[in-house]
Design a protein around this motif. Structure first.
Motif, PDB file in Angstrom:
ATOM      1  N   CYS A   1      48.162  43.218 117.097  1.00  0.00           N
ATOM      2  CA  CYS A   1      47.164  41.852 117.196  1.00  0.00           C
ATOM      3  C   CYS A   1      47.900  40.889 116.890  1.00  0.00           C
ATOM      4  O   CYS A   1      48.182  40.646 115.581  1.00  0.00           O
ATOM      5  N   VAL A   2      47.852  39.599 117.661  1.00  0.00           N
ATOM      6  CA  VAL A   2      48.286  38.489 117.362  1.00  0.00           C
ATOM      7  C   VAL A   2      47.097  37.477 117.375  1.00  0.00           C
ATOM      8  O   VAL A   2      46.327  37.473 118.450  1.00  0.00           O
ATOM      9  N   ALA A   3      47.000  36.705 116.427  1.00  0.00           N
ATOM     10  CA  ALA A   3      45.530  35.514 116.280  1.00  0.00           C
ATOM     11  C   ALA A   3      46.148  34.449 115.784  1.00  0.00           C
ATOM     12  O   ALA A   3      46.986  34.420 114.663  1.00  0.00           O
ATOM     13  N   TYR A   4      45.994  33.326 116.149  1.00  0.00           N
ATOM     14  CA  TYR A   4      46.563  32.087 115.761  1.00  0.00           C
ATOM     15  C   TYR A   4      45.385  30.982 115.547  1.00  0.00           C
ATOM     16  O   TYR A   4      44.276  31.298 116.242  1.00  0.00           O
ATOM     17  N   ASP A   5      45.368  29.944 114.764  1.00  0.00           N
ATOM     18  CA  ASP A   5      44.366  28.796 114.559  1.00  0.00           C
ATOM     19  C   ASP A   5      44.615  27.916 115.644  1.00  0.00           C
ATOM     20  O   ASP A   5      45.657  27.448 115.479  1.00  0.00           O
TER      21      ASP A   5
END
Length: 271
Positions: free
Chosen positions: A37-41
């Protein structure tokens, strides 16, 4: 940037002006089930830089492309919520599906929200004007007042202004306050401009050209992105699409219906 787990990559694109922490219930759960899981702002939000410009879908899609390329992510499942759905659709229109194999759109704002001559069922443009004025005059109150309809739709109790007064919601008052805080963790400029982008961008043509299998999940009581205007029309346009309606649900499915949403995402990605 969150990069948890291993296996097939899932890139999570947050709703509205919230940062990646909005995906708390998904990132932990999915990473524990064999997915990366990759999540960025996104720019202007959370811990990213807060530039003055660049809140159009082209620039946001370019930022997404940079993340995928820098981490050399392939066979990616994009999961976009609200404005994140528009971001994902624009990425596919600009960059194609070389790196992307699946798409999940949660409470999407696609294909076109604003009322125009050829979109007569859309939302009155005056709503955007009123929203911009509310943000400019008292952004903390605007964020607090969002929590009710965000989680409960038209049945939400009125916000009285008392601290923590979000009684009668399908989530705790603490969770509603957390969501409100995430909304405020963005620049005032980004808040208005991202709302302008999701409200005024016509994505009907590019939505019809989405080239990968897609799951659309939408609450039937969503006020922010009405289901017939957004979810149903998006699903009808995408050639290879599964459409799931959540009865009695509003916009914030990632929190109010986290368990069901997580299972639906995994089921779709495993098919």
């Amino acid at each position: 940037m969150t990069d948890w787990g291993s296996g097939r990559p899932v890139v999570l694109l947050a709703p509205g002006v919230m940062g990646s922490r909005a995906w708390e219930f998904q990132a932990t759960w999915l990473a524990g089930r064999g997915l990366r899981c990759v999540a960025y702002d996104r720019r202007g939000c959370g811990r990213s830089d807060w530039p003055w410009e660049g809140y159009d879908y082209d620039t946001l899609a370019d930022d997404l492309a940079t993340v995928l390329e820098d981490r050399d992510l392939r066979d990616v499942s994009l999961v976009g919520c609200a404005v994140g759905a528009g971001e994902a659709v624009r990425y596919l229109a600009r960059y194609g599906a070389d790196r992307v194999s699946r798409l999940v759109l949660v409470s999407p704002t696609t294909p076109f929200i604003m009322r125009t001559a050829d979109n007569p069922g859309g939302v009155d443009p005056a709503v955007l004007v009123e929203m911009a004025e509310a943000i400019a005059s008292d952004r903390p109150r605007w964020a607090a007042e969002l929590a009710g309809p965000f989680f409960a739709g038209a049945e939400a109790p009125c916000y009285t202004g008392a601290a923590g007064d979000w009684r009668g919601l399908p989530v705790s008052a603490e969770l509603a306050g957390w969501m409100s805080g995430l909304t405020l963790d963005s620049s005032p400029r980004a808040t208005v401009e991202i709302c302008r982008t999701l409200f005024g961008t016509d994505q009907r043509a590019e939505t019809a050209d989405v080239p990968v299998p897609t799951l659309v999940v939408h609450g039937e009581d969503d006020l922010a992105a009405p289901v017939e205007l957004c979810g149903a029309r998006t699903a009808a346009l995408i050639p290879d699409c599964t459409f799931v309606r959540y009865e009695g649900a509003a916009h914030g499915l990632f929190a109010s219906h986290a368990d069901r949403l997580n299972k639906d995402i995994v089921s779709f990605l495993s098919a």
